[in-house]
Enzyme design. Structure first.
Site, mmCIF file in Angstrom:
data_model
loop_
_atom_site.group_PDB
_atom_site.id
_atom_site.type_symbol
_atom_site.label_atom_id
_atom_site.label_comp_id
_atom_site.label_asym_id
_atom_site.label_seq_id
_atom_site.Cartn_x
_atom_site.Cartn_y
_atom_site.Cartn_z
ATOM 1 N N GLY A 1 0.846 -1.191 0.000
ATOM 2 C CA GLY A 1 0.000 0.000 0.000
ATOM 3 C C GLY A 1 0.880 1.239 0.000
ATOM 4 O O GLY A 1 2.049 1.195 -0.416
ATOM 5 N N ASN B 1 -5.757 18.416 7.098
ATOM 6 C CA ASN B 1 -5.336 18.424 8.506
ATOM 7 C C ASN B 1 -5.289 19.815 9.135
ATOM 8 O O ASN B 1 -5.591 19.988 10.307
ATOM 9 C CB ASN B 1 -3.952 17.774 8.640
ATOM 10 N N ARG C 1 -2.162 -9.164 -3.385
ATOM 11 C CA ARG C 1 -2.854 -8.928 -4.670
ATOM 12 C C ARG C 1 -1.934 -9.243 -5.849
ATOM 13 O O ARG C 1 -0.889 -8.605 -6.011
ATOM 14 C CB ARG C 1 -3.322 -7.468 -4.735
ATOM 15 N N LYS D 1 1.085 9.152 19.734
ATOM 16 C CA LYS D 1 0.651 9.096 18.326
ATOM 17 C C LYS D 1 -0.829 8.697 18.252
ATOM 18 O O LYS D 1 -1.586 9.217 17.416
ATOM 19 C CB LYS D 1 1.533 8.085 17.565
ATOM 20 N N SER E 1 -5.140 9.734 6.346
ATOM 21 C CA SER E 1 -5.385 8.410 5.753
ATOM 22 C C SER E 1 -6.854 8.022 5.915
ATOM 23 O O SER E 1 -7.429 7.364 5.047
ATOM 24 C CB SER E 1 -4.489 7.369 6.409
ATOM 25 N N ASN F 1 -2.046 18.052 4.058
ATOM 26 C CA ASN F 1 -2.247 16.604 3.869
ATOM 27 C C ASN F 1 -3.708 16.206 4.058
ATOM 28 O O ASN F 1 -4.400 16.758 4.910
ATOM 29 C CB ASN F 1 -1.429 15.795 4.894
HETATM 30 N N1 LIG Z 1 0.354 6.265 4.314
HETATM 31 C C1 LIG Z 1 0.989 6.958 5.238
HETATM 32 O O1 LIG Z 1 1.483 8.075 4.984
HETATM 33 C C2 LIG Z 1 1.171 6.397 6.628
HETATM 34 C C3 LIG Z 1 1.937 7.115 7.531
HETATM 35 C C4 LIG Z 1 2.139 6.617 8.817
HETATM 36 C C5 LIG Z 1 1.585 5.406 9.175
HETATM 37 N N2 LIG Z 1 0.820 4.719 8.284
HETATM 38 C C6 LIG Z 1 0.254 3.440 8.724
HETATM 39 O O2 LIG Z 1 0.773 2.395 7.916
HETATM 40 C C7 LIG Z 1 -0.197 1.347 7.782
HETATM 41 C C8 LIG Z 1 -0.470 1.120 6.307
HETATM 42 O O3 LIG Z 1 -1.083 2.320 5.798
HETATM 43 P P1 LIG Z 1 -1.140 2.689 4.245
HETATM 44 O O4 LIG Z 1 -1.403 4.134 4.165
HETATM 45 O O5 LIG Z 1 0.015 2.106 3.561
HETATM 46 O O6 LIG Z 1 -2.467 1.906 3.835
HETATM 47 P P2 LIG Z 1 -2.980 1.449 2.394
HETATM 48 O O7 LIG Z 1 -2.408 2.276 1.310
HETATM 49 O O8 LIG Z 1 -4.463 1.342 2.479
HETATM 50 O O9 LIG Z 1 -2.394 -0.006 2.267
HETATM 51 C C9 LIG Z 1 -2.707 -0.953 3.254
HETATM 52 C C10 LIG Z 1 -2.774 -2.338 2.639
HETATM 53 O O10 LIG Z 1 -3.974 -2.488 1.880
HETATM 54 C C11 LIG Z 1 -3.719 -3.291 0.746
HETATM 55 N N3 LIG Z 1 -4.176 -2.488 -0.395
HETATM 56 C C12 LIG Z 1 -3.613 -1.386 -0.924
HETATM 57 N N4 LIG Z 1 -4.337 -0.928 -1.970
HETATM 58 C C13 LIG Z 1 -5.401 -1.746 -2.080
HETATM 59 C C14 LIG Z 1 -6.512 -1.811 -2.952
HETATM 60 N N5 LIG Z 1 -6.677 -0.920 -3.946
HETATM 61 N N6 LIG Z 1 -7.423 -2.783 -2.754
HETATM 62 C C15 LIG Z 1 -7.274 -3.680 -1.786
HETATM 63 N N7 LIG Z 1 -6.216 -3.688 -0.919
HETATM 64 C C16 LIG Z 1 -5.313 -2.735 -1.077
HETATM 65 C C17 LIG Z 1 -2.250 -3.582 0.687
HETATM 66 O O11 LIG Z 1 -2.016 -4.890 1.162
HETATM 67 P P3 LIG Z 1 -1.583 -6.024 0.127
HETATM 68 O O12 LIG Z 1 -0.468 -5.451 -0.692
HETATM 69 O O13 LIG Z 1 -1.166 -7.170 0.973
HETATM 70 O O14 LIG Z 1 -2.812 -6.309 -0.682
HETATM 71 C C18 LIG Z 1 -1.672 -2.588 1.674
HETATM 72 O O15 LIG Z 1 -0.593 -3.044 2.398
HETATM 73 C C19 LIG Z 1 -1.423 1.829 8.552
HETATM 74 O O16 LIG Z 1 -1.409 1.334 9.852
HETATM 75 C C20 LIG Z 1 -1.260 3.340 8.570
HETATM 76 O O17 LIG Z 1 -1.930 3.937 9.653
HETATM 77 C C21 LIG Z 1 0.600 5.185 7.019
#
Ligand SMILES: NC(=O)c1ccc[n+]([C@@H]2O[C@H](COP(=O)([O-])OP(=O)(O)OC[C@H]3O[C@@H](n4cnc5c(N)ncnc54)[C@H](OP(=O)(O)O)[C@@H]3O)[C@@H](O)[C@H]2O)c1
Length: 314
Positions: free
Chosen positions: A9, A205, A32, A187, A258, A255
């Protein structure tokens, strides 16, 4: 030293891409097939103010192909931590380390259940990344990652500091602290304010620091967080949490949180691991229908409307 990044992701693609660009031996794990194929064909594309960079780490949907990992970084949403950890567990070397940089409460707890006390490292990151394509992210902020030992674990401090050094050496600025728990709770409080309010109001934000109408809600959420954090074994003053939230909202003013992004895409949010987790602790001390619980219910209400819910955030 091989690093597995679990989850392709926003944050998984960013971390996997940065580590590879800085000489890391990285393999991404995704559930995926479409994501794995796109990464195999085109690599990971990282957009930032400096242009677009292409990284070409390995990627697989097969846990058996992960190889001899030294470290696995969990980058899935908190509601998927347990399922993904159980998929990976049989295929990771017994001595290898597991790091979570996810938001919300309960990730370290789930990982300790599966991997035991000696291998898990807690952490968080202020890097900010947005998914803009199946293999493409926009890096909104080059932040800092902080990792450390959690009170539920017995991971060696030498292992924690070595992971921080390895990540920093491969492009992800990482600090290590002896006790990560107070940092995770701080956090949690920041997320408990910014995430649901930006998602419900559909604002960026910065609005959280600027809009006087929502100040009483911010104040109440933080008062409740002080109570919950105390019950969870740490002490944090209302004043310090208020200041931290204000600083984060101003520093990330442009920003989209999420949670707002998840609502706009019709995807589940991490609300149960953020405000829902705070609300559950408050119920233990007799406080029913806290503001945290109300916000949890409102965000579930938005989730149930699905992807048809539209609107441009201001
Ligand atoms: N994004 C940021 O800037 C950020 C910053 C600090 C902390 N975090 C934390 O990091 C963690 C991951 O966040 P994220 O922002 O990376 O979340 P995300 O983009 O939603 O991705 C999360 C997971 O969802 C799956 N995914 C992604 N796109 C998808 C789609 N179109 N359909 C179905 N599944 C999909 C992927 O798993 P698979 O590849 O296994 O399918 C991915 O690892 C969370 O706990 C978040 O709070 C994020």
């Amino acid at each position: 030293l091989r690093i597995v990044v679990a989850g392709a992701g926003a944050i998984g693609l960013l971390f996997g891409g940065i580590l590879w660009l800085n000489g890391g031996d990285v393999i991404l794990f995704t559930r995926r097939r479409g994501a794995a194929e796109a990464i195999f064909k085109e690599g990971i594309l990282i957009e930032s103010e400096d242009g677009v960079q292409q990284a070409r780490p390995q990627c697989t949907t097969e846990p058996a192909q992960l190889g001899d990992a030294y470290l696995t970084i969990l980058c899935v949403k908190s509601y998927d931590t347990e399922a993904v950890a159980r998929m990976l567990y049989p295929h990771l070397p017994h001595h290898s380390l597991i790091l979570t940089v996810q938001n919300g409460l309960g990730n370290v707890e789930s990982l300790v259940q599966i991997f035991g006390k000696k291998r898990v490292i807690g952490g968080y990151t202020t890097y900010a990344s947005t998914l803009v394509g199946i293999n493409r992210v926009y890096q909104a902020y080059r932040g800092l990652t902080v990792i450390g030992r959690h009170p539920l674990t017995e991971t060696r401090l030498a292992d924690v500091s070595m992971v921080a050094e390895e990540l920093t050496r491969h492009g992800i600025r990482t600090l290590h602290v002896d006790d990560i728990y107070p940092e995770l709770l701080r956090k949690l409080a920041v997320n408990a304010v910014i995430n649901p309010l930006t998602a419900i109001l559909r604002v960026r934000n910065g609005e959280i620091a600027e809009n006087p109408s929502i100040k009483p809600i911010v104040e109440r959420v933080l008062e409740e967080c002080v109570i919950a954090i105390k019950r969870l074994g740490a002490v944090m003053s209302l004043e310090e949490l208020r200041q931290t939230v204000d600083e984060v909202a101003r520093a990330t003013a442009r920003n989209m949180s999420s949670m707002l992004q998840d609502i706009e895409r019709g995807r589940p949010t991490e609300i149960d691991h953020i405000n829902g987790a705070v609300a559950r602790v408050l119920r233990e001390v007799g406080l029913e229908w806290s503001v945290n619980e109300v916000l949890t219910a409102l965000v579930h209400g938005l989730e149930s409307r699905g992807a048809g819910y539209r609107g441009d955030p201001r």
